[in-house]
Design a protein around this motif. Structure first.
Motif, short mmCIF file in Angstrom:
data_model
loop_
_atom_site.label_atom_id
_atom_site.label_comp_id
_atom_site.label_asym_id
_atom_site.label_seq_id
_atom_site.Cartn_x
_atom_site.Cartn_y
_atom_site.Cartn_z
N LEU A 396 -2.18 -5.63 2.02
CA LEU A 396 -2.33 -4.18 1.98
C LEU A 396 -2.91 -3.63 3.28
N ASN A 397 -2.36 -2.48 3.72
CA ASN A 397 -2.98 -1.71 4.80
C ASN A 397 -3.85 -0.63 4.17
N ASP A 398 -4.33 0.32 4.99
CA ASP A 398 -5.23 1.35 4.46
C ASP A 398 -4.57 2.18 3.37
N ASP A 399 -3.28 2.52 3.54
CA ASP A 399 -2.58 3.30 2.52
C ASP A 399 -2.40 2.48 1.24
N GLY A 400 -2.11 1.19 1.39
CA GLY A 400 -2.00 0.33 0.23
C GLY A 400 -3.31 0.18 -0.52
N ILE A 401 -4.41 0.16 0.21
CA ILE A 401 -5.73 0.08 -0.43
C ILE A 401 -6.00 1.35 -1.23
N GLN A 402 -5.61 2.52 -0.69
CA GLN A 402 -5.70 3.76 -1.46
C GLN A 402 -4.94 3.64 -2.78
N PHE A 403 -3.72 3.12 -2.68
CA PHE A 403 -2.87 2.97 -3.85
C PHE A 403 -3.55 2.06 -4.88
N ARG A 404 -4.03 0.90 -4.43
CA ARG A 404 -4.69 -0.05 -5.34
C ARG A 404 -5.95 0.54 -5.95
N ASP A 405 -6.78 1.19 -5.11
CA ASP A 405 -8.05 1.71 -5.61
C ASP A 405 -7.83 2.82 -6.64
N TYR A 406 -6.78 3.62 -6.45
CA TYR A 406 -6.52 4.67 -7.45
C TYR A 406 -6.22 4.02 -8.80
N ILE A 407 -5.39 3.00 -8.81
CA ILE A 407 -5.06 2.31 -10.07
C ILE A 407 -6.31 1.67 -10.67
N ASN A 408 -7.10 1.01 -9.84
CA ASN A 408 -8.30 0.35 -10.36
C ASN A 408 -9.31 1.34 -10.92
N ASN A 409 -9.37 2.54 -10.33
CA ASN A 409 -10.35 3.53 -10.77
C ASN A 409 -9.95 4.21 -12.08
N TYR A 410 -8.65 4.29 -12.36
CA TYR A 410 -8.20 5.07 -13.52
C TYR A 410 -7.64 4.23 -14.65
#
Length: 716
Positions: A396-410
């Protein structure tokens, strides 16, 4: 706790039926169960089919997207699975194409023979790994549809054979895909020439739908792209509803000025794109389009940009929401997006650090899509290329980390494998079941109605081994009123249990197995009553809306005469609807939501209604035989009504004046609490939709549509 929140869209046609449901394709089987008088708890905490709590996200990362530009680095074939797992995305979109060749599991698809083992590992190692798959006749740029009935037959045969093969193969590893997509970007001239015969695609799609449904899977179209969809919405505003102001405003936000020669005349290229969209969505005189085909969803593709500063994100998303609402309104179907993304631009600033997160949030919390698939890559950014989420190895790059973190948070950690210990010495395996209640809504015809629940088991288990024997049991609940004795089930992987009910209200089935219990979705059983009226009454449920007709009558005084489509109710209870009175209804007609004690003419009730005179009405009778009090309020153009019956005998009456196509309904801030009425304990409480036409024209028909209906016992 939401019991049901199904959005209903209006239709231009209906059938006149006497208090019956028009329900196509409701398959009912097995033996009925009888309800007992036991008092159950309220329904367990489960969500409607589309909710804030269902993770809709997936990734599409083709490995050969830009074959014309060899300098563009693409994701390695095996890394697409690594990317999904690293991003914690439950859905992976893949493609089976080149059906023009030998269509089997060794053909050169995006999932080809070299990828097949990786695919099985991906689906087999994780409890919630799921796939959505495109099936394409040829695939890629400059593609073609099947050109004749013989080619369509070949496509259908290949589709059926491949799904059966996948079922046999993947039953051991995991399961079938969740969604089948027929072709890809059917409106895009880069994929299919503007002159390509879209009627042939509609025939291909129509033939594919029953094949997919027979496997218990969902099916959708390839994906309406942005330009044709925007043109279609503008056309709808300008030529269909003739709202020229709205059409002009939409043009300014969604269409380029050079889309027209002289407004409202489109350029020939854009007229071609519009014609494609009209053919596909509306169909022709002889071939069904998306409006009439039994698709589970209508699928769109959407990209942001490219815009140098990305400052237009909010405008782009709200304009998309408007288009989605119109498309859902016209087709009567939920909308999904199996390809979204943001296009990189080297002009101006880079995307802001929260771009991916903001886009995901809008699709998840505002538009409530069931499937949202992010298009990742290629790896080397360039003008008008999708922003990637990872490098070529799936890191994952920075955008991929955003994608992953959104899923993990919700959402729950979807890749934490949930294994199911089974008696009998079997090794652990992944549990995955799909539970469907049908029909979702039925109007009783005669004294009874029939409901069913179907279990589909895609659990990862070695073939031929019991999981365990006499596995399923069913406990039916009449919510707030009674429960049912459990009915023993079977060991089949697909099983349907049926119950016959004699009382209106909200029902669900508790599905019980060795691993515990899971509730089915809500089923609503309505009854059409002619309160104090011997003249004919009609209630129709079709294309996801309720239409109620009544021949005259009035509500008020000591005795009421009107038509009532209702459910058994208990407190707390809430009902919401977008209410539209028929223009041909007699002067003085009104329609709204009513809570009532039984179906006698002089019983207590409370009602909030709108009239043809554009007035808002509040009516109530507190005691049997008492005189109903009617309050009339001018200059309140209410479009949505909401009634909440709370514990303690209080009824709150709300309205909203929002307009336009908004199946999600008003937001909490757009509701106005207009009045509160006392309502003591009711005998045989009913809540539902009432329609009446005032004398002296009581021999006329009054009619109203109730759309985007939701029912719940949610305490707000």
């Amino acid at each position: 706790m939401m019991f049901g929140g199904v959005s209903f869209s209006p239709s231009s046609s209906y059938q006149y039926l006497s208090c019956v449901l028009v329900c196509l394709g409701c398959l009912l089987s097995s033996s009925p169960s009888s309800l007992t008088s036991a008092q159950p708890p309220l329904a367990p905490d489960y969500q409607p089919e589309v909710s804030l709590y269902a993770d809709p996200f997936g990734i599409y990362a083709p490995t050969a997207w830009n074959a014309q530009n060899t300098a563009v680095l693409n994701l390695l074939a095996a890394s697409r699975y690594t990317l999904n797992r690293n991003a914690n995305a439950p859905y992976l979109r893949a493609s089976f194409d080149n059906i023009t060749g030998n269509y089997d599991l060794t053909a050169k698809w995006y999932i080809n023979k070299a990828d097949w083992n990786d695919y099985k590992v991906y689906t087999g190692n994780s409890a919630n790994a799921k796939t959505v798959i495109n099936f394409e006749w040829k695939g890629g740029f400059n593609s073609v549809f099947p050109q004749n009935s013989a080619q369509i037959d070949k496509f259908i045969s290949a589709l059926n054979t491949t799904l059966n093969t996948m079922k046999r193969t993947l039953n051991y590893y995991h399961k079938l895909p969740k969604l089948i997509i027929i072709e890809n970007k059917e409106t895009d001239p880069a994929y299919f020439a503007a002159t390509a015969d879209r009627v042939q695609y509609l025939l291909q799609l129509a033939a594919s739908i029953p094949i997919v449904h027979n496997q218990g899977l969902e099916v959708t179209n390839g994906g309406i792209t942005q330009g044709p969809l925007a043109l279609y919405v503008w056309y709808h505003y300008y030529y269909t509803v003739k709202d020229y102001t709205r059409a002009s405003n939409f043009r300014n936000r969604a269409l380029a000025y050079d889309a027209f020669t002289t407004y409202p005349t489109l350029t020939s290229e854009n007229q071609q794109l519009l014609n494609i969209a009209i053919t596909l969505i509306n169909g022709t005189s002889s071939v069904r389009g998306y409006v009439d085909l039994p698709l589970d969803y209508v699928n769109i593709h959407w990209y942001l940009g490219p815009v140098g500063t990305f400052n237009s994100l909010y405008d782009e998303l709200t304009t998309l929401q408007e288009q989605v609402d119109v498309l859902s309104f016209i087709t009567g179907k939920p909308i999904i997006a199996t390809e979204i993304g943001a296009l990189y631009s080297s002009i101006g600033a880079l995307p802001p650090p929260d771009l991916v997160r903001n886009i995901m949030s809008y699709f998840h919390t505002i538009m409530l899509f069931r499937y949202v698939i992010w298009r990742s890559g290629p790896i080397t950014n360039g003008d008008a290329q999708p922003i990637a989420l990872a490098d070529k190895n799936g890191v994952l790059n920075d955008d991929g980390i955003q994608f992953r973190d959104y899923i993990n948070n919700y959402f729950d950690n979807v890749f934490a494998a949930s294994y199911w210990p089974v008696n009998g010495g079997l090794s652990d395996f992944v549990r995955d079941i799909n539970i469907t209640t049908h029909p979702k809504s039925v109007i009783m015809s005669g004294p009874t109605a029939t409901l069913s629940v179907t279990i589909q088991d895609y659990s990862q288990v070695p073939s031929g081994q019991c999981i365990p024997c006499s596995r399923w049991r069913f406990l039916w609940y009449h919510i707030g009123i009674s429960s049912a004795s459990a009915t023993s089930g079977v060991t089949q992987s697909i099983y349907t249990n049926t119950i016959t009910v004699q009382t209106t209200g909200a029902y669900y089935a508790q599905v019980i197995d060795t691993a515990g219990s899971t509730p089915s979705k809500l089923a609503l059983v309505w009854e059409c009553s002619k309160i104090g009226n011997t003249l004919p009454a009609t209630a129709v449920y079709i294309n996801n809306e309720y239409t109620l007709f009544g021949q005259g009558g009035t509500i008020g005084g000591t005795s009421d005469t009107f038509e009532f489509l209702h459910l058994a109710a208990w407190s707390p209870f809430e009902m919401i609807a977008n209410v539209v009175l028929g223009n041909a209804s007699p002067t003085g007609s009104r329609a709204g939501i009513m809570l009532r004690s039984g179906d006698s003419t002089g019983t207590p009730f409370v009602m909030i209604a709108i009239g043809l005179d554009s007035k808002l009405y509040i009516q109530h009778r507190l005691a049997t035989g008492g005189v109903a009090v009617t309050s009339t309020f001018n200059s309140i153009p209410a479009t949505w009504l909401r009634m909440v019956w709370r514990n303690g005998g209080v009824v709150q009456l709300y309205y909203s004046t929002i307009t336009g196509y908004n199946p999600a309904g008003p937001t909490s801030s757009s509701w106005t609490l207009f009045d509160t009425k006392p309502m003591p304990s009711l005998v045989n409480a009913m809540m539902g939709f009432a329609v009446a036409g005032s004398p002296p024209e009581q021999t006329w028909y009054a009619s109203a549509k109730f759309m985007y209906v939701s029912v719940s016992n949610e305490l707000l």
